[in-house]
Scaffold this active site. Structure first.
Site, mmCIF file in Angstrom:
data_model
loop_
_atom_site.group_PDB
_atom_site.id
_atom_site.type_symbol
_atom_site.label_atom_id
_atom_site.label_comp_id
_atom_site.label_asym_id
_atom_site.label_seq_id
_atom_site.Cartn_x
_atom_site.Cartn_y
_atom_site.Cartn_z
ATOM 1 N N LYS A 118 13.483 41.593 -6.767
ATOM 2 C CA LYS A 118 12.594 40.681 -7.475
ATOM 3 C C LYS A 118 11.220 40.768 -6.849
ATOM 4 C CE LYS A 118 13.090 36.244 -6.353
ATOM 5 N NZ LYS A 118 13.686 34.921 -6.295
ATOM 6 N N THR A 127 13.714 32.653 -11.686
ATOM 7 C CA THR A 127 14.545 33.740 -11.136
ATOM 8 C C THR A 127 15.812 33.902 -11.968
ATOM 9 O OG1 THR A 127 13.691 33.327 -8.925
ATOM 10 C CG2 THR A 127 15.806 34.478 -9.055
ATOM 11 N N ASP A 165 0.821 -1.224 0.000
ATOM 12 C CA ASP A 165 0.000 0.000 0.000
ATOM 13 C C ASP A 165 0.850 1.267 0.000
ATOM 14 O OD1 ASP A 165 1.074 -0.054 2.501
ATOM 15 O OD2 ASP A 165 -0.829 0.092 3.582
ATOM 16 N N ARG A 201 11.562 27.406 2.453
ATOM 17 C CA ARG A 201 11.085 28.706 1.941
ATOM 18 C C ARG A 201 9.772 29.123 2.594
ATOM 19 N NH1 ARG A 201 11.540 27.618 -4.351
ATOM 20 N NH2 ARG A 201 11.150 25.521 -3.579
ATOM 21 N N ASP A 220 17.894 38.561 -5.163
ATOM 22 C CA ASP A 220 16.809 39.225 -4.424
ATOM 23 C C ASP A 220 17.370 39.808 -3.139
ATOM 24 O OD1 ASP A 220 16.963 37.045 -2.647
ATOM 25 O OD2 ASP A 220 15.437 35.948 -3.769
HETATM 26 C C1 R5P Z 1 13.727 32.592 -3.192
HETATM 27 O O1 R5P Z 1 13.644 33.398 -2.280
HETATM 28 C C2 R5P Z 1 14.893 31.708 -3.400
HETATM 29 O O2 R5P Z 1 16.054 32.255 -2.838
HETATM 30 C C3 R5P Z 1 15.106 31.408 -4.872
HETATM 31 O O3 R5P Z 1 15.434 32.605 -5.539
HETATM 32 C C4 R5P Z 1 13.877 30.806 -5.491
HETATM 33 O O4 R5P Z 1 13.438 29.711 -4.740
HETATM 34 C C5 R5P Z 1 14.121 30.401 -6.915
HETATM 35 O O5 R5P Z 1 12.924 29.904 -7.439
HETATM 36 P P1 R5P Z 1 12.711 29.775 -8.987
HETATM 37 O O6 R5P Z 1 13.861 29.014 -9.541
HETATM 38 O O7 R5P Z 1 11.391 29.044 -9.117
HETATM 39 O O8 R5P Z 1 12.600 31.169 -9.545
#
Ligand code: R5P
Length: 304
Positions: free
Chosen positions: A192, A228, A37, A96, A169
């Protein structure tokens, strides 16, 4: 006979084997099977009595299954009277979700920390948490180590001329500042914008600092969808960067990550092995460096 043991969960056995190699030990024997299962059934096949026992597991996708496997391995071990039990988490999924982004949501990283504790782990080694403050979510000692040294070594091998380190960021400024310091480079910051109601989407990059004619080294903790990196690299090129290098500790590589990273205007991508990198999910030419020496060194410090 060593008085410590290292077991691997099923998330990242390659990294665990590499750590064991660095420590000149064999991985502890454990059978990880599942009932029909789907329930996981770990079976520890070593004598753990009075030993310091490490269990390495990354909370990567499928994170919920890997977290449960870790908890059950913990229960199996603690029932055989170890001296102590230490969780080694190269990538802590859910990190996160370190704050309540909106009313009605959990602080998931805190719940994961509690889960580790109720699973009777007495200490934690963790690599590059999304936010240093997560250490405070644990009541037990945390050794928070970083992949930065192995990433810096990989960048140095590229002999980059006129580098500038970029934090993609504002939240990553402290990490990028340390990175820039180790490379003796300047630091610039991107702003960002994320949308609370649109998962995994980031837009509107503004650059604080000058990248014109320089090699931009974007340093992030996680690459998830690659959005990002893709948008950030585009903004850096538009601002005049001649070359863009990307490095990150955790290659989560979710959704369209491979396509996004292939589209991204980047010259080099360097990630670590905190998460198993299936070759077909990484763009061709990606450099993967190992955090095994950093983890082995943290373990050596604890057992010395
Ligand atoms: C966000 O605060 C993290 O530091 C990364 O910048 C983020 O998790 C990147 O996510 P993705 O690749 O989906 O843009």
């Amino acid at each position: 006979m060593k008085d410590y043991l290292l077991f691997a969960g099923s998330s990242n056995q390659a990294l665990a084997s590499e750590v064991a190699k660095q420590l000149h030990i064999n991985l502890g024997k454990v059978e990880l099977t599942r009932f029909a299962d789907g329930e996981v059934r770990p079976w520890i096949q070593e004598d753990v009595r009075d030993k310091t026992v490490f269990v390495l597991q990354s909370f990567s996708n499928p994170m919920d299954a890997y977290i449960m496997e870790m908890a059950l391995m913990g229960d199996a071990i603690r029932r055989s009277a170890p001296k102590t039990m230490i969780a080694v988490i190269p990538y802590m999924g859910y990190s996160r979700q370190d704050k309540q982004h909106r009313i009605g949501e959990p602080i998931s990283a805190r719940v994961i920390a509690k889960f580790i504790e109720v699973s009777k782990f007495k200490e934690v080694i963790v690599v590059d948490l999304h936010n240093d403050a997560i250490v405070g979510f644990f009541q037990i000692p945390v050794t928070h180590i970083s992949a930065m040294s192995v990433l810096v070594d990989a960048i140095k091998k590229l002999c980059v001329k006129d580098p500038v380190v970029v934090s993609p960021d504002v939240g990553g400024v402290r990490r990028a500042r340390n990175f820039a310091y180790q490379l003796d480079a300047d630091l610039i910051v991107m702003e960002k914008k994320r949308f609370i109601d649109r998962h995994d989407t980031s837009e509107n990059f503004q650059i604080i600092g000058d990248v014109k004619g320089r090699t931009a080294i974007m340093n992030d903790d996680i690459i998830s969808t690659g959005g990002t990196i893709m948008h950030g690299a585009e903004a850096l090129r538009q601002a005049g960067a001649t070359s863009v290098i990307v490095c990150a500790a955790h290659a989560v590589l979710a959704g369209d990550a491979k396509e996004n990273l292939e589209k991204a205007k980047i010259d080099h991508l360097i990630v670590t092995d905190t998460i198993v990198a299936a070759d077909d999910r990484l763009p061709k030419g990606t450099t993967v460096v190992s955090v095994a020496p950093v983890i082995a060194s943290a373990i050596s410090t604890i057992i010395r």
